[in-house]
Write an enzyme that holds these catalytic residues in place. Sequence first.
Site, PDB file in Angstrom:
ATOM      1  N   GLY A 107       0.911  -1.202   0.111  1.00 45.62           N
ATOM      2  CA  GLY A 107       0.088   0.029   0.186  1.00 45.62           C
ATOM      3  C   GLY A 107       1.064   1.269  -0.134  1.00 45.62           C
ATOM      4  N   ASP A 162       4.459  -2.331  11.884  1.00 42.12           N
ATOM      5  CA  ASP A 162       4.462  -3.327  10.788  1.00 42.12           C
ATOM      6  C   ASP A 162       5.376  -4.410  10.889  1.00 42.12           C
ATOM      7  OD1 ASP A 162       2.873  -4.303   8.716  1.00 42.12           O
ATOM      8  OD2 ASP A 162       3.635  -3.157   7.090  1.00 42.12           O
TER       9      ASP A 162
END
Length: 822
Positions: free
Chosen positions: A502, A616
């Site tokens: 993304g 993440d």
Amino acid sequence: MGTRSNPSFILSVLLLCFSLNTHILFGADTISANQSLSGDRTIVSSGETFKLGFFKAGNSSNFYIGMWYNKVSEQTIVWVANRDTPVSDIYSSELKILDGNLVLVNEYQTPIWSTNISSTNSTSLVAILRDDGNFVFGDGPNVTQPSWQSFDHPAHTWLPGSKIGFNKLTNKNQLLTSWKNSENPTAGLFSLELDPNGSQYLIRWNRSVQYWTSGAWNGHIFSLVPEMRLNYIYNFSYVTNENESYFTYSLYSPSIISRFIMDISGQIKQVTWLETSKQWNLFWSQPREQCEVNAYCGAFGACNQISQPFCNCLYGFNIKSMNDWNLSDYSSGCERRTVLQCGNTSAANREVDRFRENPHMGLPQNPQSVPVGSDAECKSACLNNCSCTAYAYESNACSIWIGELLDLQQLSADDVTGRTLYVRLAASEVPNQKNNKGVIIGSVVGSVAALIGLVLVAVVILRRQRRSVGTTNAVEGSLVAFGYKDLQIATKNFSEKLGGGGFGFVSKGTLPDSTVIAVKKLASVSQGEKQFRTEVSTIGAIQHVNLVRLRGFCSEGDKRLLVYDYMPNGSLDSHLFHEKDSKVLDWKTRYQIALGTARGLVYLHEKCRDCIIHCDIKPENILLDADLCPKVADFGLAKLLGREFSRVLTTMRGTRGYLAPEWISGVAITAKADVYSYGMMLFEVVSGRRNSEQSQDGKVKFFPTWAASVIVEGDVLSLLDPRLEGDGDAEEVTRICRVACWCIQDDENYRPSMGQVVQILEGVSEVNLPPIPRSLQLYADNQEHIVFFTESSSSQSSQAQSNPSTASSQAKSITSPRSSKS
């Protein structure tokens, strides 16, 4: 006394009362007989949670009667009455009680929507907007038994307390149906429904093609949705009887605003409102990848999971409806730039259609097999059929496609499942490959001219590169400020992609001094250039043996790129999960990777001037150098990308499996979120597989649960990646699994710090390990499903439903680690 007996005063009061009775005052929650809703008037539920009135979406000129959250600053529509029949003038349109029904009449006083029930035309009929979002209609004053309710007619949102089910008496489904696009609530192509033949949910395209299933309900979770293990926010219930079958759910905490939506993306999504950042946070969606949605990009459109937008037209085709694409509706697909010659009797100079090669493709729907013996025969079979639009030939098998191409996927060059698809185009769209004398002479002359040109270009490039290495690349601290054109040259126009998500994509490049680099091209950065440079300088100052080094950056206009050291052994996930393409990591190497990653995180959390939360951690973000030393990548992006980072997290492949539970509730994220993600990754280091993986029998096995039970039983080497053939240190395997269990506690207060993790993995005896959390104990339900249950699960489950706070305290008492010091 004289005033009260004044006839004109009494008449004025009566007229005022009549006026107030025919139009609803702002803030009321009820529409009664002789009242109507029109213009900008609304009704608000008693607790002020929901509001109902006329609205329009985006720049559309159409108006609808709908319901939205009253306390959410971003208008979020959750229900629409007249989604297929809008009105254009809200001041002459009315929602009112008429002939025993709640009716919406347009500007011509024509009924365009109604509750459509058989009811007596009683003066006590009322419509009430309740605080759970249910708009009910029936005999007043409280409508204890509604004749009609909006919960039975959902639009695209599934609210807590409502149900999505199947009526066995009428054989009708309650559908959750997407909007057509972001500005049009008309029923779209994607719908969620309960399978009439079983306790599972299905997502269908155009009410016909099924492309996702939740798997069967096993009493606690759907078998193909292991993320439901983290349902401390939702309490799901399944009800089935002779009249109906349905699921419903409630929220344990009334302070949380959360919902499920059937999105225009074709995915069912779970979103929660974050008041601190004033935005909806996407926590979970299915299918996991956008390109798994059936025909998402329409005819002749190809879906690319690592590009933004996901959809692009094949070569030789243009977007059919740019307006729809701009509103995220790609269903109209693409159309040919040039009409085909085959079958075109009006064509003057008829040339035979040609085929263009499209490599690395996921092949489209509905192929037809043709029995031929060669590639040439396969091509001829398609060419001779004017309805044939593409063909593929591989392993002596020929497939052709008739008509529109749907479900095309553009895969990465290293994806072994990619195939070459030959798409039919008009002759003018494909360069003529015939050789003739004129062409040969022209080619020779052109080649000589091109050679001279190349020599001149090479001289210019060499001069530019010398300048770029010398004076044009400003140095900020230890970082090089690269020019965009220099990075284009170094990466051959970003042609060799190493991966993406993304945030954008990463390309391999080579500097003029032969240094190999990795260039990350960011898709979206909300910061200005000065702030961007400041944040990049902060990241560049962070140096550790287990962190990927940032060499430089580029900031020109809206182009933002980061330049890193290149890691020749790629990312950890390629070694753990891609069996055919990588060397198997032995246990000693895996253990050192786990330890090195932990040391890198300790540096980010505890050694930097300000604590840096990665947000993440997953195998894709652990890179390996030439010596297989682990390097944590992408640290600092959470702050660099700002508010866009929550979107990045939920669009990158596999990320949701590593998110800590607190991401759902919207509380402030701490370093303990990284600890949770690290723990989930540790299990994958051991097993060499994703934690949630579908087996051959169709069930989804959740590895952490199995690991917890095996640790108790003692046969820990059975947990190892089968490719290791049991070759590992039993003590280290036990240690790493127990650490992982400690890291993934639902309550962040009971997780260790990364400093404690490092001490444990290094073998420091002073740090005590907690007991295995009983929340990970399991038992097999009829040998078919893995169920996430504690030993006293039955009693705890019933207590949890009646008293969530009691269940929470029980969970803390069984998962709390013994006190320890680093």
